[in-house]
Design a protein around this motif. Structure first.
Motif, short mmCIF file in Angstrom:
data_model
loop_
_atom_site.label_atom_id
_atom_site.label_comp_id
_atom_site.label_asym_id
_atom_site.label_seq_id
_atom_site.Cartn_x
_atom_site.Cartn_y
_atom_site.Cartn_z
N TYR A 25 3.35 33.32 -16.32
CA TYR A 25 4.58 33.99 -16.74
C TYR A 25 5.12 34.89 -15.64
O TYR A 25 4.35 35.48 -14.87
CB TYR A 25 4.33 34.85 -17.99
N ALA A 26 6.43 34.98 -15.60
CA ALA A 26 7.04 35.99 -14.74
C ALA A 26 6.76 37.37 -15.32
O ALA A 26 6.65 37.53 -16.54
CB ALA A 26 8.55 35.76 -14.67
N ASP A 27 6.65 38.35 -14.46
CA ASP A 27 6.35 39.71 -14.91
C ASP A 27 7.39 40.21 -15.91
O ASP A 27 7.06 40.95 -16.84
CB ASP A 27 6.28 40.66 -13.72
N ALA A 28 8.64 39.80 -15.73
CA ALA A 28 9.72 40.30 -16.58
C ALA A 28 9.60 39.87 -18.04
O ALA A 28 10.18 40.50 -18.92
CB ALA A 28 11.07 39.85 -16.02
N ARG A 75 6.13 39.15 -23.88
CA ARG A 75 7.24 38.94 -24.83
C ARG A 75 7.50 37.46 -25.08
O ARG A 75 7.90 37.09 -26.18
CB ARG A 75 8.52 39.58 -24.29
N PHE A 76 7.32 36.64 -24.06
CA PHE A 76 7.57 35.21 -24.17
C PHE A 76 6.25 34.44 -24.20
O PHE A 76 5.25 34.88 -23.62
CB PHE A 76 8.39 34.71 -22.97
N PHE A 84 12.18 31.77 -12.05
CA PHE A 84 11.07 31.27 -12.85
C PHE A 84 10.85 32.16 -14.06
O PHE A 84 10.94 33.40 -13.97
CB PHE A 84 9.81 31.23 -11.98
N VAL A 85 10.53 31.52 -15.20
CA VAL A 85 10.23 32.26 -16.42
C VAL A 85 8.77 32.05 -16.85
O VAL A 85 8.01 32.99 -17.01
CB VAL A 85 11.17 31.85 -17.57
#
Length: 123
Positions: free
Chosen positions: A58-61, A65-66, A45-46
């Protein structure tokens, strides 16, 4: 049959930006999301948006930023990706469904998927 068509992928240097688009063939979608699959890894998941509620996840990664957004007039979802890193390299897929998705990270809850668009981030 609902169709989702992604575009906007490509090759970019680390630190750069890309914007992905996902054009839907219907205006009746309620939840949309982006997932990605890196080489040798499972799809993850993004980000997700429930457009009428204005809520995003949002995904933590990628948090900070996105950014995911939805243009209702164009039936199109976007994923603005900034400060890209080599580890963001993957095939990105958009997914959608007509209903409220209680767990946006669960790919099994989405009825429709796009064909994917490649994003490659060079060091």
């Amino acid at each position: 049959q609902v169709q989702l068509v992604e575009s906007g992928g490509g090759l970019v240097q680390a630190g750069g930006s890309l914007r992905l688009s996902c054009a839907a063939s219907t205006s009746t979608l309620y939840s949309m999301a982006w997932f990605r699959r890196a080489p040798g890894l499972e799809r993850e998941f993004v980000a997700a948006i429930r457009w009428s509620a204005g809520s995003t996840v949002y995904a933590d990664a990628v948090k900070g930023r996105f950014a995911i957004s939805w243009d209702n007039a164009k039936n199109t979802a976007y994923l603005q990706m900034n400060a890209l890193k080599p580890e963001d390299t993957a095939v990105y897929y958009c997914a959608a469904t007509h209903v409220w998705v209680s767990r946006p990270v669960d790919e099994g809850l989405y009825a429709y998927w796009g064909q994917g668009t490649q994003v490659t981030v060079s060091p």
